[in-house]
Design an enzyme around this catalytic site. Structure first.
Site, mmCIF file in Angstrom:
data_model
loop_
_atom_site.group_PDB
_atom_site.id
_atom_site.type_symbol
_atom_site.label_atom_id
_atom_site.label_comp_id
_atom_site.label_asym_id
_atom_site.label_seq_id
_atom_site.Cartn_x
_atom_site.Cartn_y
_atom_site.Cartn_z
ATOM 1 N N ARG A 262 46.179 4.885 80.541
ATOM 2 C CA ARG A 262 45.351 4.208 79.712
ATOM 3 C C ARG A 262 44.306 5.023 79.244
ATOM 4 O O ARG A 262 43.668 5.906 79.846
ATOM 5 C CB ARG A 262 44.682 2.965 80.607
ATOM 6 C CG ARG A 262 45.234 1.680 80.837
ATOM 7 C CD ARG A 262 45.304 0.869 79.265
ATOM 8 N NE ARG A 262 46.044 -0.183 79.425
ATOM 9 C CZ ARG A 262 47.384 -0.243 79.136
ATOM 10 N NH1 ARG A 262 48.037 0.786 79.047
ATOM 11 N NH2 ARG A 262 47.927 -1.293 79.282
ATOM 12 N N GLU A 291 41.884 2.633 69.940
ATOM 13 C CA GLU A 291 43.237 2.883 69.450
ATOM 14 C C GLU A 291 43.207 1.865 68.456
ATOM 15 O O GLU A 291 42.737 0.727 68.515
ATOM 16 C CB GLU A 291 44.391 2.298 70.565
ATOM 17 C CG GLU A 291 44.396 3.221 71.829
ATOM 18 C CD GLU A 291 45.657 2.908 72.682
ATOM 19 O OE1 GLU A 291 46.216 2.005 72.585
ATOM 20 O OE2 GLU A 291 45.727 3.910 73.667
ATOM 21 N N HIS A 309 50.510 5.495 71.680
ATOM 22 C CA HIS A 309 50.632 4.379 72.828
ATOM 23 C C HIS A 309 52.272 4.056 72.843
ATOM 24 O O HIS A 309 52.480 2.942 72.615
ATOM 25 C CB HIS A 309 49.768 3.364 72.697
ATOM 26 C CG HIS A 309 49.496 2.501 73.979
ATOM 27 N ND1 HIS A 309 48.477 1.972 74.271
ATOM 28 C CD2 HIS A 309 50.444 2.074 74.800
ATOM 29 C CE1 HIS A 309 48.625 1.087 75.202
ATOM 30 N NE2 HIS A 309 49.614 1.480 76.025
HETATM 31 C C1 MLT Z 1 51.905 -1.252 79.165
HETATM 32 O O1 MLT Z 1 50.929 -1.768 79.784
HETATM 33 O O2 MLT Z 1 52.598 -1.981 79.615
HETATM 34 C C2 MLT Z 1 51.841 -0.234 78.374
HETATM 35 O O3 MLT Z 1 50.699 0.166 77.856
HETATM 36 C C3 MLT Z 1 52.477 -0.599 77.022
HETATM 37 C C4 MLT Z 1 51.900 -1.380 75.991
HETATM 38 O O4 MLT Z 1 50.945 -1.894 76.083
HETATM 39 O O5 MLT Z 1 52.574 -1.625 75.115
#
Ligand code: MLT
Length: 343
Positions: A262, A291, A309
């Protein structure tokens, strides 16, 4: 509080009463998962809403919503979806639920579910990819080759084998990284206040009680914890400064940080300064405090490697995430308590 019956709505379908609902999917979902829901009689609406539309109550006419990280289910959005509406389920197609105000969902009797294990393998592999890319300078080599250079001599990297990897957090993804990193010959250590030393030892990893000890002992650090008040900027200037730059056998390999968990856990300004003054050999981030990361100054640094990401962005992960979410929705509409309900 939402006006719907908590465990789903019953509507007439083909003359029979079946527990089906109207589901908004705001950040995309695998076709196979949409087909499962439609075959079960649910109406699936694939649409992206702006923050203003969400705050104005666009989700109030749905029984359930499935989001990824782009849709922010703030308290305001949840209130707007509930006042006079019927939203009873928020599905997070993925792991992190930091874009959902869980307390507000609970206060409004909305069930929140995620798919905690479905994308783990993809994030594990991306983490290993970044570890290799940074230590073998693959991205730099590619950039330099494309610019017409044949910089064979200046692109000398280091092996992962024989180096010490420190994992911050020891959940599913970290354990997967530990397994693959061990296969590369890395010695793996970890810090996780929620996991016993025995659990780590059973998987061949040494547990540190103090996160500073992890930094003091490891040339390679990979982040695998949630973002919280406690973990915000956990990777900071002081900790980067105590990382060793040589392997246990004395081989100089520099020090490297990877974050595919994160944004916000790594202090990006501290990382940039450490790259600039040579305290840090490389950093690889898949996730950023803000982001999209378009104007982040880290992107200009030669020893920074980034990706937008994409930890869960594989066909396999998205198919698993989608089908698992479809199953959770189906059980919710059947009036069952869905597995992986967070609240
Ligand atoms: C998640 O928390 O599953 C990942 O960061 C993937 C996303 O958010 O696309």
């Amino acid at each position: 509080m939402c006006s719907n019956v908590f465990w789903g709505t019953l509507i007439e379908v083909l003359g029979r009463e079946r527990p089906v609902g109207r589901i908004a999917v705001t950040d995309g979902m695998a076709d196979a998962a949409v087909a499962i829901l439609e075959d079960a009689g649910h109406e699936v609406v694939l649409a992206h809403y702006t923050p203003e539309e969400l705050r104005a109550g666009s989700l109030a006419e749905f029984d359930a919503v499935v989001v990824r990280s782009a849709t922010k289910m703030s308290s305001e959005v949840i209130q707007a979806s509930c006042s006079g509406g019927r939203l009873g389920f928020i599905g997070r197609a993925g792991v992190g639920v930091d874009n959902i105000d869980i307390n507000s969902a609970t206060d409004n009797r909305i069930v929140v579910c995620n798919t905690p294990g479905a994308s783990s393998r993809s994030v594990v592999e991306l983490t290993i990819g970044h570890l290799i890319a940074t230590t073998r300078l693959i991205t730099r080599a590619d950039r330099s080759l494309r610019s017409g250079d044949w910089a064979k001599k200046s692109l000398r990297g280091s092996e992962l084998g024989g180096k010490r990897l420190g994992l911050i957090g020891f959940g599913r993804i970290a354990r997967g990284v530990a397994e693959l990193a061990s296969a590369f010959g890395m010695e793996v250590r970890t810090f996780d206040p929620f996991v016993s030393a025995k659990q780590a030892e059973d998987l061949g990893c040494q547990m540190h009680d103090d996160v500073d000890d992890l930094f003091r002992n490891c040339t390679h650090i990979s982040v695998h914890c949630n973002l919280s008040d406690e973990t915000h900027h956990l990777v900071n200037a002081d900790r980067l400064a105590i990382m060793p730059t040589s392997a246990p056998d004395g081989t100089p390999c520099g020090n490297h940080v990877v974050n595919c968990a994160r944004g916000g856990i790594v202090d990006e300004i501290a990382v940039l300064e450490a790259l600039e003054d040579g305290t840090l050999a490389s950093a690889a981030l898949d996730v950023f405090e803000v982001e999209p990361a378009g104007d982040n100054p880290l992107l200009q640094h030669e020893r920074f490697h980034g990706s937008p990401h994409i930890g869960a962005a594989t066909l396999e992960a998205q198919t698993r995430v989608g089908t698992e979410m479809a199953g959770l929705l189906i059980s919710f509409f059947k009036g069952e308590n869905p597995e992986s309900a967070i609240n």
